[in-house]
Design a protein around this motif. Structure first.
Motif, PDB file in Angstrom:
ATOM      1  N   ARG A 158       0.183 -15.188 -16.915  1.00  0.00           N
ATOM      2  CA  ARG A 158       0.842 -13.952 -17.353  1.00  0.00           C
ATOM      3  C   ARG A 158       1.546 -13.211 -16.209  1.00  0.00           C
ATOM      4  NH1 ARG A 158       0.809  -9.863 -21.227  1.00  0.00           N
ATOM      5  NH2 ARG A 158       0.764  -7.744 -20.378  1.00  0.00           N
ATOM      6  N   PRO A 159       0.910 -13.028 -15.041  1.00  0.00           N
ATOM      7  CA  PRO A 159       1.617 -12.307 -13.979  1.00  0.00           C
ATOM      8  C   PRO A 159       2.901 -12.992 -13.536  1.00  0.00           C
ATOM      9  CG  PRO A 159      -0.728 -12.428 -13.499  1.00  0.00           C
ATOM     10  CD  PRO A 159      -0.481 -13.341 -14.653  1.00  0.00           C
ATOM     11  N   CYS A 218       8.190  -5.011 -17.058  1.00  0.00           N
ATOM     12  CA  CYS A 218       7.665  -6.338 -16.705  1.00  0.00           C
ATOM     13  C   CYS A 218       6.933  -6.294 -15.376  1.00  0.00           C
ATOM     14  CB  CYS A 218       8.806  -7.353 -16.653  1.00  0.00           C
ATOM     15  SG  CYS A 218       9.572  -7.695 -18.260  1.00  0.00           S
ATOM     16  N   MET A 219       7.496  -5.576 -14.403  1.00  0.00           N
ATOM     17  CA  MET A 219       6.841  -5.467 -13.104  1.00  0.00           C
ATOM     18  C   MET A 219       5.488  -4.776 -13.228  1.00  0.00           C
ATOM     19  SD  MET A 219       7.837  -3.178  -9.794  1.00  0.00           S
ATOM     20  CE  MET A 219       6.904  -1.840 -10.555  1.00  0.00           C
ATOM     21  N   GLY A 220       5.443  -3.690 -13.990  1.00  0.00           N
ATOM     22  CA  GLY A 220       4.182  -2.993 -14.181  1.00  0.00           C
ATOM     23  C   GLY A 220       3.147  -3.862 -14.869  1.00  0.00           C
ATOM     24  N   GLY A 221       3.575  -4.627 -15.877  1.00  0.00           N
ATOM     25  CA  GLY A 221       2.651  -5.525 -16.557  1.00  0.00           C
ATOM     26  C   GLY A 221       2.121  -6.610 -15.641  1.00  0.00           C
ATOM     27  N   ALA A 222       2.996  -7.131 -14.775  1.00  0.00           N
ATOM     28  CA  ALA A 222       2.576  -8.178 -13.838  1.00  0.00           C
ATOM     29  C   ALA A 222       1.555  -7.642 -12.847  1.00  0.00           C
ATOM     30  CB  ALA A 222       3.790  -8.738 -13.099  1.00  0.00           C
ATOM     31  N   ARG A 223       1.815  -6.466 -12.292  1.00  0.00           N
ATOM     32  CA  ARG A 223       0.876  -5.884 -11.327  1.00  0.00           C
ATOM     33  C   ARG A 223      -0.461  -5.560 -11.986  1.00  0.00           C
ATOM     34  NH1 ARG A 223       2.449  -3.654  -6.599  1.00  0.00           N
ATOM     35  NH2 ARG A 223       1.298  -1.714  -6.951  1.00  0.00           N
ATOM     36  N   GLY A 224      -0.402  -5.073 -13.225  1.00  0.00           N
ATOM     37  CA  GLY A 224      -1.644  -4.791 -13.934  1.00  0.00           C
ATOM     38  C   GLY A 224      -2.455  -6.046 -14.191  1.00  0.00           C
ATOM     39  N   ARG A 272      -8.238  -9.847 -10.426  1.00  0.00           N
ATOM     40  CA  ARG A 272      -8.939  -9.783  -9.154  1.00  0.00           C
ATOM     41  C   ARG A 272     -10.064  -8.744  -9.136  1.00  0.00           C
ATOM     42  NH1 ARG A 272      -3.719 -10.203  -5.027  1.00  0.00           N
ATOM     43  NH2 ARG A 272      -3.192 -12.378  -5.556  1.00  0.00           N
ATOM     44  N   ALA A 273     -10.213  -7.990 -10.229  1.00  0.00           N
ATOM     45  CA  ALA A 273     -11.257  -6.979 -10.276  1.00  0.00           C
ATOM     46  C   ALA A 273     -12.622  -7.652 -10.323  1.00  0.00           C
ATOM     47  CB  ALA A 273     -11.063  -6.069 -11.481  1.00  0.00           C
ATOM     48  N   PRO A 274     -13.582  -7.188  -9.556  1.00  0.00           N
ATOM     49  CA  PRO A 274     -14.922  -7.782  -9.593  1.00  0.00           C
ATOM     50  C   PRO A 274     -15.588  -7.554 -10.933  1.00  0.00           C
ATOM     51  CG  PRO A 274     -14.934  -5.758  -8.287  1.00  0.00           C
ATOM     52  CD  PRO A 274     -13.501  -6.053  -8.611  1.00  0.00           C
ATOM     53  N   THR A 275     -16.183  -8.602 -11.471  1.00  0.00           N
ATOM     54  CA  THR A 275     -16.859  -8.481 -12.750  1.00  0.00           C
ATOM     55  C   THR A 275     -18.260  -7.931 -12.531  1.00  0.00           C
ATOM     56  OG1 THR A 275     -17.598 -10.768 -12.528  1.00  0.00           O
ATOM     57  CG2 THR A 275     -15.558 -10.388 -13.748  1.00  0.00           C
TER      58      THR A 275
END
Length: 249
Positions: A56-57, A229-235, A241-244
């Motif tokens: 997706r990114p 699109c840029m905002g969606g990619a960064r999100g 990469r967020a720790p679960t």
């Protein structure tokens, strides 16, 4: 425009082409300072290929580059005609406006590189500059302006968009998995020529339909969609990469 007027378009084109030689020489001389991404090892090394490119990114970054290219190509190919049909700005003055846009875009890359080296808020920088460019482009297409003011607005829009390019590339580099930067940039950069190839169709149809007043607003819309699109990619990158959180016992 100035080169064509002073030495003819053939010699002017030849001079512009020859300017690329010292650039290539500088790249070769300084190639020793170039460093690639560290290669991934172990399980992460197997995560590559199509899985990375079709994530997706990366697809959203591809769309970001595609839409940005369509917007830029729309200005470069049609701004002279639009200014002539809308406000009666002579072709010579319209050419100066296009030259101003190109000069601003070129100089803006240096500004963007300076910012990218010193600050980390690349996303906010790109968003802010793109919004400035959208405002200036809309003013070009909505206000009955004289030729010199059109040149100034085009110069400002080019400067804003040019300055956003280097932080944009840095965002892609940061989002690429370790050891995958080459294929990621190759895939995403393919959106640039594709956008340039697609641009003449919708913009040409608008001109043929007698709707030149919609050309520059369409450029602004494309820039706005590219920001989404840029905002969606960064999100998506942040989410991946967020720790679960560990399950509660």
């Amino acid at each position: 425009m100035a080169l064509a007027a002073t030495m003819g378009w053939r010699w002017g084109l030849m001079l512009v082409g020859l300017l690329g030689l010292p650039v290539v020489g500088a790249i070769l001389l300084q190639s020793r300072i170039l460093a690639d991404q560290p290669k991934a090892r172990g399980a992460k090394a197997a995560e590559g290929g199509a899985a990375v490119l079709l994530s997706r990114p990366m697809l959203l970054f591809f769309a970001f580059f595609l839409l940005s290219s369509m917007a830029g190509s729309g200005i470069q190919a049609f701004v002279i005609t639009v200014l002539d049909q809308l406000w009666g700005i002579p072709i010579a003055m319209g050419s100066m406006a296009l030259t101003g846009y190109m000069m601003g875009a070129t100089g803006g890359v240096l500004v963007g590189g300076w910012f990218a080296d010193r600050y980390t808020r690349h996303g906010a920088f790109v968003i802010g500059l793109t919004l400035v460019a959208m405002t200036l482009i809309l003013a070009l297409g909505a206000l009955p302006i004289p030729g010199p003011l059109a040149v100034a607005l085009a110069l400002g829009a080019g400067l804003a968009l040019g300055a956003s390019r280097t932080p944009r590339d840095v965002m892609v580099k940061d989002a690429a998995p370790p050891g995958q930067i080459g294929k990621v940039f190759g895939f995403i950069s393919a959106g640039l020529p594709l956008g340039g190839a697609l641009t003449p169709v919708p913009f040409g149809l608008l001109l043929d339909a007698g709707l030149p007043h919609l050309v520059l607003p369409l450029v602004a819309v494309l820039l706005g969609l590219s920001l989404l699109c840029m905002g969606g990619a960064r999100g998506s990158v942040r989410a991946s990469r967020a720790p679960t959180a560990a399950p509660a016992e």
